[in-house]
Design a protein around this motif. Structure first.
Motif, PDB file in Angstrom:
ATOM      1  N   VAL A 195      43.236  32.972  19.358  1.00 11.44           N
ATOM      2  CA  VAL A 195      42.350  32.791  20.504  1.00 11.44           C
ATOM      3  C   VAL A 195      43.091  33.118  21.792  1.00 11.44           C
ATOM      4  O   VAL A 195      42.553  33.744  22.705  1.00 11.44           O
ATOM      5  CB  VAL A 195      41.815  31.339  20.538  1.00 11.44           C
ATOM      6  N   ARG A 196      44.354  32.714  21.875  1.00  5.41           N
ATOM      7  CA  ARG A 196      45.128  32.967  23.093  1.00  5.41           C
ATOM      8  C   ARG A 196      45.264  34.465  23.378  1.00  5.41           C
ATOM      9  O   ARG A 196      45.086  34.914  24.510  1.00  5.41           O
ATOM     10  CB  ARG A 196      46.525  32.345  22.974  1.00  5.41           C
ATOM     11  N   VAL A 197      45.560  35.239  22.326  1.00  8.40           N
ATOM     12  CA  VAL A 197      45.733  36.679  22.516  1.00  8.40           C
ATOM     13  C   VAL A 197      44.397  37.330  22.871  1.00  8.40           C
ATOM     14  O   VAL A 197      44.320  38.200  23.750  1.00  8.40           O
ATOM     15  CB  VAL A 197      46.369  37.333  21.271  1.00  8.40           C
ATOM     16  N   ARG A 198      43.324  36.895  22.213  1.00  6.43           N
ATOM     17  CA  ARG A 198      41.987  37.425  22.542  1.00  6.43           C
ATOM     18  C   ARG A 198      41.640  37.184  24.008  1.00  6.43           C
ATOM     19  O   ARG A 198      41.141  38.076  24.694  1.00  6.43           O
ATOM     20  CB  ARG A 198      40.916  36.748  21.672  1.00  6.43           C
ATOM     21  N   GLU A 199      41.902  35.954  24.469  1.00  2.00           N
ATOM     22  CA  GLU A 199      41.603  35.616  25.875  1.00  2.00           C
ATOM     23  C   GLU A 199      42.408  36.483  26.826  1.00  2.00           C
ATOM     24  O   GLU A 199      41.886  36.989  27.819  1.00  2.00           O
ATOM     25  CB  GLU A 199      41.999  34.159  26.157  1.00  2.00           C
ATOM     26  N   ALA A 200      43.702  36.607  26.528  1.00  2.00           N
ATOM     27  CA  ALA A 200      44.588  37.354  27.427  1.00  2.00           C
ATOM     28  C   ALA A 200      44.220  38.837  27.433  1.00  2.00           C
ATOM     29  O   ALA A 200      44.217  39.483  28.483  1.00  2.00           O
ATOM     30  CB  ALA A 200      46.046  37.149  27.009  1.00  2.00           C
ATOM     31  N   LEU A 201      43.871  39.379  26.254  1.00  2.00           N
ATOM     32  CA  LEU A 201      43.509  40.797  26.184  1.00  2.00           C
ATOM     33  C   LEU A 201      42.187  41.060  26.914  1.00  2.00           C
ATOM     34  O   LEU A 201      42.034  42.085  27.585  1.00  2.00           O
ATOM     35  CB  LEU A 201      43.438  41.231  24.709  1.00  2.00           C
ATOM     36  N   ALA A 202      41.255  40.133  26.816  1.00  6.22           N
ATOM     37  CA  ALA A 202      39.979  40.286  27.540  1.00  6.22           C
ATOM     38  C   ALA A 202      40.234  40.270  29.045  1.00  6.22           C
ATOM     39  O   ALA A 202      39.734  41.116  29.793  1.00  6.22           O
ATOM     40  CB  ALA A 202      39.006  39.171  27.148  1.00  6.22           C
ATOM     41  N   LEU A 203      41.037  39.314  29.499  1.00  8.77           N
ATOM     42  CA  LEU A 203      41.341  39.218  30.932  1.00  8.77           C
ATOM     43  C   LEU A 203      42.062  40.482  31.417  1.00  8.77           C
ATOM     44  O   LEU A 203      41.671  41.093  32.423  1.00  8.77           O
ATOM     45  CB  LEU A 203      42.183  37.969  31.196  1.00  8.77           C
ATOM     46  N   ALA A 204      43.097  40.891  30.696  1.00  8.77           N
ATOM     47  CA  ALA A 204      43.889  42.060  31.104  1.00  8.77           C
ATOM     48  C   ALA A 204      43.019  43.318  31.125  1.00  8.77           C
ATOM     49  O   ALA A 204      43.191  44.191  31.980  1.00  8.77           O
ATOM     50  CB  ALA A 204      45.076  42.243  30.161  1.00  8.77           C
ATOM     51  N   THR A 205      42.073  43.413  30.174  1.00  9.82           N
ATOM     52  CA  THR A 205      41.188  44.581  30.122  1.00  9.82           C
ATOM     53  C   THR A 205      40.272  44.624  31.336  1.00  9.82           C
ATOM     54  O   THR A 205      40.096  45.669  31.965  1.00  9.82           O
ATOM     55  CB  THR A 205      40.354  44.561  28.822  1.00  9.82           C
TER      56      THR A 205
END
Ligand code: WAQ
Ligand code: MG
Ligand code: MG
Ligand code: MG
Length: 248
Positions: free
Chosen positions: A160-170
């Motif tokens: 979940v942490r990586v998904r959140e961070a990747l969504a934000l960074a995108t």
């Protein structure tokens, strides 16, 4: 007729509310339709509880309908990873990536100073990629990117942490004003961080900090000609779904 979507935002603090000087524990932002509101509110409350930064005694949840005719769908950044032996090496790799993206040495040093020293930043600092000057006037509040989520049918491809961070960074990289982003967590038990941009993609670097350390945050490096009000409006208010990319 557009379907209705809702922004759900959470912020949690210990001691007292953030604006009264409390310690930031956790935040979260999601985008969903009406049928998912209860489940997402529950997920965000769970995120605020049992947190490694401390025990939240102030939790705020805000639900707002978003103008969904503005909804945009964008593909996730490509993901790569660099493993290093020490935090110093991690910082060197991150600095190389940022320099390659066009960030000046001054701006890089200022960003590392912020993330090394800040233990209570709850949003991002916006920094001029040439001069290194901080452009937002938000102090510890920073600028919180919100109104973004995945539109992939709940497919869990990573933590979940990586998904959140990747969504934000995108979402951040999608703005033409963004030159690059630097991030590492303020959670004491999470030492992987990243550098990202439209060109670099999402470059995970581990470790970027020492285990047990509560400093962290995000810096968005922007072009000199940024329109800061429209940039902050995009980050805080433009609804974006992350969709597509490699599906395994
Ligand atoms: N908007 C702006 N800044 C934010 C937001 C947001 N929505 N959410 C968090 N931040 C800032 C804030 O200063 C936090 O203190 C800091 O980032 C860290 O947030 O690939 O977990 O949620 O393995 O603790 C990155 C690597 C993990 C993931 C980042 O950050 C991977 C992480 P955290
Ligand atoms: Mg978090
Ligand atoms: Mg987060
Ligand atoms: Mg955190």
């Amino acid at each position: 007729m557009y379907p209705e979507y809702f922004s759900v935002r959470m912020r949690a603090a210990e001691g007292k509310a953030h604006e009264l000087g409390g310690k930031h524990i956790s935040g979260g932002e999601r985008l969903c339709d009406h049928s998912q509101l209860g489940a997402i509110a529950t997920e965000l409350l769970a995120k605020a509880s049992n947190h490694t930064r401390g025990s939240a005694d102030f939790i705020q949840l805000v639900v707002e309908k978003v103008p969904s005719e503005q909804l945009q769908f964008i593909p996730p950044l490509d993901v790569s990873a660099i493993e290093v032996a020490t935090v110093q090496e991690g910082h060197d790799k991150a600095k190389d990536q940022l320099a390659a993206a066009g960030v000046s040495e001054r701006a890089i040093e200022h960003a590392f100073f912020i993330l090394n020293h800040e233990r209570n930043l709850r949003g991002a600092a916006i920094v001029n990629c040439e001069t290194g000057e901080r452009l937002d006037d938000r102090e510890q509040k920073g600028v919180r990117v919100s109104r973004m989520d995945w539109n992939d049918g709940g497919q869990v491809e990573d933590s979940v942490r990586v998904r959140e961070a990747l969504a934000l960074a995108t979402k951040v990289a999608h703005s033409p004003y963004t030159v690059a982003e630097l991030c590492w967590s303020d959670d004491p038990d999470y030492v992987t961080g990243y550098v990202s941009s439209q060109q670099l993609g999402y470059v995970r670097i581990s470790p970027l900090k020492k285990m047990g350390c509560e400093s962290g945050g995000r810096v968005f490096f922007v072009h000199n000609d940024v329109d800061i009000d429209s940039y902050m409006n995009f980050l805080e208010r433009k609804p974006v779904f992350i969709q597509g990319g490699d599906s395994e």
